[in-house]
Design a protein around this motif. Structure first.
Motif, PDB file in Angstrom:
ATOM      1  N   GLN A 595       0.856  -1.188   0.000  1.00 18.91           N
ATOM      2  CA  GLN A 595       0.000   0.000   0.000  1.00 18.91           C
ATOM      3  C   GLN A 595       0.885   1.229   0.000  1.00 18.91           C
ATOM      4  O   GLN A 595       1.677   1.449   0.912  1.00 18.91           O
ATOM      5  CB  GLN A 595      -0.930   0.013   1.220  1.00 18.91           C
ATOM      6  N   ALA A 596       0.769   2.032  -1.060  1.00 16.56           N
ATOM      7  CA  ALA A 596       1.583   3.246  -1.187  1.00 16.56           C
ATOM      8  C   ALA A 596       1.099   4.324  -0.229  1.00 16.56           C
ATOM      9  O   ALA A 596      -0.019   4.278   0.296  1.00 16.56           O
ATOM     10  CB  ALA A 596       1.524   3.753  -2.627  1.00 16.56           C
ATOM     11  N   ALA A 597       1.974   5.307   0.003  1.00 18.72           N
ATOM     12  CA  ALA A 597       1.624   6.444   0.874  1.00 18.72           C
ATOM     13  C   ALA A 597       0.810   7.442   0.060  1.00 18.72           C
ATOM     14  O   ALA A 597       1.355   8.341  -0.568  1.00 18.72           O
ATOM     15  CB  ALA A 597       2.889   7.087   1.423  1.00 18.72           C
ATOM     16  N   GLU A 598      -0.502   7.248   0.061  1.00 18.92           N
ATOM     17  CA  GLU A 598      -1.395   8.153  -0.657  1.00 18.92           C
ATOM     18  C   GLU A 598      -2.367   8.810   0.322  1.00 18.92           C
ATOM     19  O   GLU A 598      -2.186   9.939   0.723  1.00 18.92           O
ATOM     20  CB  GLU A 598      -2.129   7.389  -1.753  1.00 18.92           C
ATOM     21  N   LYS A 599      -3.393   8.073   0.724  1.00 20.98           N
ATOM     22  CA  LYS A 599      -4.336   8.616   1.695  1.00 20.98           C
ATOM     23  C   LYS A 599      -3.727   8.665   3.093  1.00 20.98           C
ATOM     24  O   LYS A 599      -4.148   9.438   3.940  1.00 20.98           O
ATOM     25  CB  LYS A 599      -5.624   7.778   1.709  1.00 20.98           C
ATOM     26  N   GLU A 600      -2.775   7.788   3.347  1.00 25.38           N
ATOM     27  CA  GLU A 600      -2.125   7.727   4.648  1.00 25.38           C
ATOM     28  C   GLU A 600      -0.714   8.297   4.552  1.00 25.38           C
ATOM     29  O   GLU A 600      -0.207   8.542   3.469  1.00 25.38           O
ATOM     30  CB  GLU A 600      -2.083   6.277   5.156  1.00 25.38           C
ATOM     31  N   MET A 601      -0.059   8.455   5.707  1.00 20.85           N
ATOM     32  CA  MET A 601       1.280   9.042   5.754  1.00 20.85           C
ATOM     33  C   MET A 601       2.380   7.993   5.820  1.00 20.85           C
ATOM     34  O   MET A 601       3.528   8.300   6.132  1.00 20.85           O
ATOM     35  CB  MET A 601       1.390   9.969   6.978  1.00 20.85           C
ATOM     36  N   ILE A 602       2.032   6.725   5.546  1.00 27.06           N
ATOM     37  CA  ILE A 602       3.055   5.690   5.528  1.00 27.06           C
ATOM     38  C   ILE A 602       2.858   4.793   4.320  1.00 27.06           C
ATOM     39  O   ILE A 602       1.743   4.672   3.796  1.00 27.06           O
ATOM     40  CB  ILE A 602       3.057   4.834   6.816  1.00 27.06           C
ATOM     41  N   ALA A 603       3.950   4.188   3.870  1.00 27.33           N
ATOM     42  CA  ALA A 603       3.903   3.156   2.833  1.00 27.33           C
ATOM     43  C   ALA A 603       4.203   1.826   3.517  1.00 27.33           C
ATOM     44  O   ALA A 603       5.046   1.755   4.411  1.00 27.33           O
ATOM     45  CB  ALA A 603       4.925   3.438   1.741  1.00 27.33           C
ATOM     46  N   VAL A 604       3.504   0.764   3.075  1.00 27.04           N
ATOM     47  CA  VAL A 604       3.543  -0.510   3.795  1.00 27.04           C
ATOM     48  C   VAL A 604       3.717  -1.673   2.839  1.00 27.04           C
ATOM     49  O   VAL A 604       3.111  -1.708   1.765  1.00 27.04           O
ATOM     50  CB  VAL A 604       2.236  -0.714   4.598  1.00 27.04           C
ATOM     51  N   VAL A 605       4.562  -2.642   3.225  1.00 24.02           N
ATOM     52  CA  VAL A 605       4.494  -3.999   2.667  1.00 24.02           C
ATOM     53  C   VAL A 605       4.085  -4.907   3.813  1.00 24.02           C
ATOM     54  O   VAL A 605       4.664  -4.837   4.912  1.00 24.02           O
ATOM     55  CB  VAL A 605       5.817  -4.459   2.024  1.00 24.02           C
ATOM     56  N   HIS A 606       3.070  -5.730   3.562  1.00 20.23           N
ATOM     57  CA  HIS A 606       2.452  -6.529   4.630  1.00 20.23           C
ATOM     58  C   HIS A 606       2.381  -7.982   4.192  1.00 20.23           C
ATOM     59  O   HIS A 606       2.009  -8.283   3.056  1.00 20.23           O
ATOM     60  CB  HIS A 606       1.036  -6.000   4.917  1.00 20.23           C
ATOM     61  N   GLU A 649       7.267  17.844   1.789  1.00 26.20           N
ATOM     62  CA  GLU A 649       6.650  16.543   2.061  1.00 26.20           C
ATOM     63  C   GLU A 649       6.431  15.736   0.789  1.00 26.20           C
ATOM     64  O   GLU A 649       6.590  14.511   0.766  1.00 26.20           O
ATOM     65  CB  GLU A 649       5.302  16.755   2.767  1.00 26.20           C
ATOM     66  N   ARG A 650       6.094  16.404  -0.315  1.00 24.26           N
ATOM     67  CA  ARG A 650       5.803  15.683  -1.546  1.00 24.26           C
ATOM     68  C   ARG A 650       7.014  14.919  -2.058  1.00 24.26           C
ATOM     69  O   ARG A 650       6.898  13.778  -2.520  1.00 24.26           O
ATOM     70  CB  ARG A 650       5.327  16.651  -2.630  1.00 24.26           C
ATOM     71  N   ASP A 651       8.201  15.528  -1.954  1.00 23.84           N
ATOM     72  CA  ASP A 651       9.413  14.834  -2.399  1.00 23.84           C
ATOM     73  C   ASP A 651       9.630  13.564  -1.604  1.00 23.84           C
ATOM     74  O   ASP A 651       9.986  12.518  -2.152  1.00 23.84           O
ATOM     75  CB  ASP A 651      10.637  15.748  -2.253  1.00 23.84           C
ATOM     76  N   ILE A 714      -3.166  -0.094   8.105  1.00 22.43           N
ATOM     77  CA  ILE A 714      -2.493   1.038   8.747  1.00 22.43           C
ATOM     78  C   ILE A 714      -2.597   0.977  10.268  1.00 22.43           C
ATOM     79  O   ILE A 714      -1.615   1.140  10.977  1.00 22.43           O
ATOM     80  CB  ILE A 714      -3.059   2.371   8.213  1.00 22.43           C
ATOM     81  N   LYS A 715      -3.791   0.747  10.773  1.00 22.05           N
ATOM     82  CA  LYS A 715      -3.977   0.767  12.219  1.00 22.05           C
ATOM     83  C   LYS A 715      -3.689  -0.598  12.828  1.00 22.05           C
ATOM     84  O   LYS A 715      -3.755  -1.620  12.170  1.00 22.05           O
ATOM     85  CB  LYS A 715      -5.399   1.221  12.547  1.00 22.05           C
ATOM     86  N   ASN A 716      -3.362  -0.572  14.098  1.00 19.03           N
ATOM     87  CA  ASN A 716      -3.032  -1.796  14.825  1.00 19.03           C
ATOM     88  C   ASN A 716      -4.145  -2.113  15.822  1.00 19.03           C
ATOM     89  O   ASN A 716      -4.509  -1.248  16.620  1.00 19.03           O
ATOM     90  CB  ASN A 716      -1.711  -1.617  15.555  1.00 19.03           C
ATOM     91  N   PRO A 717      -4.734  -3.316  15.781  1.00 19.68           N
ATOM     92  CA  PRO A 717      -4.362  -4.451  14.939  1.00 19.68           C
ATOM     93  C   PRO A 717      -4.872  -4.288  13.513  1.00 19.68           C
ATOM     94  O   PRO A 717      -5.890  -3.635  13.271  1.00 19.68           O
ATOM     95  CB  PRO A 717      -5.047  -5.638  15.631  1.00 19.68           C
ATOM     96  N   CYS A 718      -4.161  -4.875  12.572  1.00 25.04           N
ATOM     97  CA  CYS A 718      -4.554  -4.799  11.174  1.00 25.04           C
ATOM     98  C   CYS A 718      -5.694  -5.775  10.898  1.00 25.04           C
ATOM     99  O   CYS A 718      -6.020  -6.635  11.725  1.00 25.04           O
ATOM    100  CB  CYS A 718      -3.372  -5.108  10.273  1.00 25.04           C
ATOM    101  N   LEU A 719      -6.277  -5.654   9.719  1.00 24.64           N
ATOM    102  CA  LEU A 719      -7.387  -6.525   9.314  1.00 24.64           C
ATOM    103  C   LEU A 719      -7.045  -7.165   7.975  1.00 24.64           C
ATOM    104  O   LEU A 719      -6.712  -6.462   7.022  1.00 24.64           O
ATOM    105  CB  LEU A 719      -8.678  -5.709   9.189  1.00 24.64           C
ATOM    106  N   VAL A 720      -7.094  -8.479   7.905  1.00 27.35           N
ATOM    107  CA  VAL A 720      -6.930  -9.209   6.652  1.00 27.35           C
ATOM    108  C   VAL A 720      -8.022 -10.280   6.587  1.00 27.35           C
ATOM    109  O   VAL A 720      -7.996 -11.243   7.363  1.00 27.35           O
ATOM    110  CB  VAL A 720      -5.539  -9.869   6.531  1.00 27.35           C
TER     111      VAL A 720
END
Length: 787
Positions: A595-606, A649-651, A714-720
């Protein structure tokens, strides 16, 4: 522009370059000479002259420096450099003579008025008297020149040796007349060019600061203007001439004067080259040919900025869908360039720097040695190319703290395995400003990245007959060209409305309805017996750096970032703290998400796993690695000349997303190989336009479908939630006609053991969720709200 190229330009133009800081200013408090700086540098001049008189100054008893009239031509002169270095301003049409007991100036009245102030400082600093010879406006200066010659003969021994800058041609009536008189004087003449080269080689604190500011300006323009401009041209398939890009870049540099009231200028006209025609010599220019950016093309960009007359330079080569030959050549050049920089330590000989580059090429690609430039750059400061400081194999001068180099290295006239003449011939060039310090080399242009992932691009070809298909990065199975690509370009240029994007994502789901888990469980049962193989079969790890892990390792100390490495059969994550590491075998991965950092402020590989693993003291089936979009600052100039900070921030967001996307692309390529087919692994990405708000646990979250799951990462605990494991969905508390009401989603699984309830979903999301459930062929019911 490389030092070797600029050096040749100096030879062919008699040392000419841009005028330094400008003409001598009018008298007044705002234009006074800095007397403290004058005294310090006058001492340095006399000390160097006396100590190294025979070695660099031609055993001269007298030093004569004649500065020609100002010119609009691009040129650098040692006479002008001495003016600026010693007095703070350029004094055109001025003759300076340094002797043991006197300093003579021949100039007009305005300059003489300004020079009056240095009388006392010169006497205090080195015990010499300042004598001013004022030339009237229309006077040819002959009488004053005769007085200068008499002073030389009177104060010095019989037949004194007079040092002058031999490589500078006499220009203008005054200097031509002086050159003729000097020639006919029967005085013994000696070239003192090497003396000034040695004098200027080591910079003081103020000079280093000016170089750093100039270097920062150049790197900023390269990073924030040139790169973005090139990406826009390529992405939108514009036809733009090299000369137009050069002119736009020049305007961007000169526009920086709005940020700082001071002297900002170019060192040379910006250079853009592509399409098979490359020139790494000083005659290089940006021609009127269109920028060529098709597959297997190389683009060279070089720019230089000046701040308070001090020069800088940065050059980068950008690669489009590079071939194996191009990729190898660039990686070798990058290692050789870094080897030069690493060798710039105090005490080393200058020649060691070039030898370091040559050793890398001889070791890693001996066939490229004939194509390597014969110099790795040159000294830089008030002059773009400081003669005597060339980084070549023959220079035995010793490096000292305060020296500054334009480290420039390239490969010329290489050939790629293509039939297109515009990409068959290519060259590569890298340049950075490096300052020699007591602690080691300091790269002043580091803001502009030269790593492969930041200069290599992969093009996306959009097929008109497959409009439903979302753009994907082109992947080639027979090479490594796209493994390190910085970005995928040339996306569909049409604006996709939100509803159209939602429709496309639903169509994507229809093509990927419920990918079953057949074979995965059996494979996962064997994972516990596997061991991570590091470097097996000469496997080169795929890395993602500066990541944090969730769940954490525990403990009260501040968490450390770490590195995620992909090896031949699994991932290894580790930090610098002993014992903090996690191994995830590929066979234990049930689902992988990015999940790329678009709507949120972090990028994630899960990673959602088959079997539990331990992270510190925690037992878990979900492990994720993430990077935060933190505040990043870019230095600009305020009206007082101080450094201020502004958020960019954009960079940071773009860099994080590109790093993660490149990692994911490389992993998808790896997992697509035959030995991994049975695992059926590929990074899945949330379809953000299909997302909705809800409360799966205790707090509200944004829940998003993927092609195979329903996730909140994004939030803990995550949902899958795995879609193939769902039996039925009940939409509860659906209130007809109640626009502001919420409803709940109860998910029942095929194992009949658990029910997941997602509460407080806005009623505005109801139709979208039902459409999504229809698309993935999951049965659902609606329960009206109780009355």
């Amino acid at each position: 522009m490389s030092g070797i190229r600029k050096q040749k330009m100096i030879e062919t133009r008699n040392g000419n370059t841009l005028p330094a800081k400008g003409k001598a200013p009018k008298t007044g408090n705002d234009s006074a000479i800095n007397l403290v700086c004058f005294s310090t540098r006058l001492k340095a001049l006399y000390s160097n002259w006396q100590d190294l008189k025979a070695e660099f100054w031609g055993s001269s008893d007298v030093l004569v420096v004649a500065t020609p009239p100002s010119s609009d031509d691009l040129r650098y002169l040692k006479s002008s450099a001495l003016n600026v270095w010693l007095l703070g301003y350029e004094f055109p049409e001025t003759i300076m003579i340094f002797m043991n007991k006197q300093i003579h100036f021949l100039c007009n009245q305005n300059k003489a008025s300004l020079l009056e102030a240095v009388r006392g400082s010169a006497m205090e600093a080195v015990g010499v008297e300042v004598v001013l010879h004022v030339k009237a406006r229309f006077d040819d200066g002959t009488a004053q020149m005769d007085a200068l010659l008499r002073a030389i003969c009177a104060q010095s021994k019989s037949n004194p040796i007079v040092g002058y800058i031999a490589r500078e041609a006499s220009e203008g009536i005054l200097l031509e007349a002086w050159a003729e008189k000097l020639k006919n004087s029967n005085l013994q003449l000696a070239d003192i060019t090497s003396g000034f080269s040695d004098l200027f080689a080591v910079k003081d604190h103020e000079e280093v600061t000016n170089v750093k500011k100039a270097a920062f300006l150049a790197a900023t323009v390269m990073k924030n203007f040139v790169v973005h401009r090139l990406e826009k041209v390529i992405d939108e398939e514009e036809k733009v001439a090299h000369s137009v890009l050069a002119n736009d870049t020049k305007k961007a540099i000169l526009g920086l004067t709005k940020l700082k009231k001071g002297n900002i200028d170019i060192c040379y006209p910006p250079i853009f080259q592509s399409g098979g025609n490359f020139d790494l010599w000083p005659s290089a220019s940006s021609d009127d040919e269109f920028l060529y950016y098709k597959s297997a093309s190389a683009i060279i960009c070089a720019i230089g900025c000046r701040y308070n007359s001090y020069c800088s330079n940065v050059a980068r080569t950008f690669l489009i869908d590079f071939t194996p030959t191009q990729g190898k050549a660039y990686e070798v050049l990058l290692r050789a360039h870094e080897a030069v920089i690493s060798a710039l330590n105090p005490g080393n000989k200058v020649s060691a720097a070039y030898q370091a580059a040559l050793s890398v090429v001889e070791r890693d690609a001996p066939e490229l040695v004939p194509n390597l430039t014969k110099s790795a750059g040159t000294g830089i400061g008030l002059e773009f190319c400081e003669s005597g400081s060339s980084l070549n194999a023959k220079n035995d001068r010793v490096l000292k703290p305060g020296m500054v180099f334009n480290v420039t290295l390239g490969f010329q006239n290489l050939e790629a395995q293509t039939n297109n003449p515009k990409s068959h011939n290519f060259s590569l060039l890298l340049a950075d400003i490096v300052i020699v310090t007591e602690k080691g080399p300091d790269v002043a242009t580091a803001l502009s990245s030269k790593s492969v992932k930041d200069v290599a691009y992969s093009l996306i070809e959009v097929e008109e007959e497959e409009e439903e298909e979302p753009p994907k990065a082109k992947s080639e199975s027979n090479g490594t060209e796209n493994l390190y690509s910085k970005a995928t370009l040339r996306s569909d240029n049409h604006v996709i409305l939100k509803e159209e994007l939602r429709r496309q994502q639903l169509q994507t789901l229809r093509r990927n309805v419920l990918a079953r888990e057949s074979g995965k469980a059996e494979r996962a049962a064997l994972v516990s017996e596997e061991k991570l193989v590091i470097g097996g079969n000469k496997f080169k790890p795929i890395k993602l750096i500066d990541l944090w892990i969730m769940p954490t390792f525990g403990g009260c100390e501040r968490k450390l970032s770490g590195i995620l490495e992909a090896h031949s059969n699994g991932f290894l994550y580790s930090t610098s703290r002993p014992g903090e590491c996690v191994v995830i075998m590929y066979g234990n991965i049930k689902h992988a998400f990015f999940q790329a950092a678009e709507k949120e402020m972090i990028a994630v590989v899960h990673f959602h796993l088959h079997n539990h693993i331990m992270v510190g003291t925690k037992k878990t089936k979900d492990v994720q690695f993430y990077a935060e979009v933190t505040e990043v600052v870019q230095t600009l100039w305020d009206g007082k000349g101080e450094i201020v900070e502004e958020q960019w921030e954009r960079d940071r967001r773009n860099k994080i997303n590109l790093d993660f996307q490149n990692f994911v692309n490389r992993m998808n390529d790896l997992w697509g190989q035959t030995q991994f087919k049975g695992l059926n692994l590929e990074f899945d990405q949330p379809l953000m336009e299909l997302g909705f708000c809800g409360v799966p646990y205790q707090t509200s979250a944004f829940i998003v479908p993927t092609s195979s799951c329903l996730v909140e990462l994004i939030k803990n605990p995550c949902l899958v939630v795995i879609l193939s494991e769902i039996e039925i969905v009940n939409l509860e508390r659906v209130g007809l006609g109640q626009a502001q009401a919420n409803f709940d989603m109860a998910i029942m699984f095929k194992d009949k053991r658990n029910v997941l309830r997602i509460g407080s979903i806005p009623s505005t999301s109801l139709d979208g969720i039902k459409e999504w459930l229809d698309t993935i062929d999951i049965k659902y019911y609606e329960s009206a709200a109780p009355r």
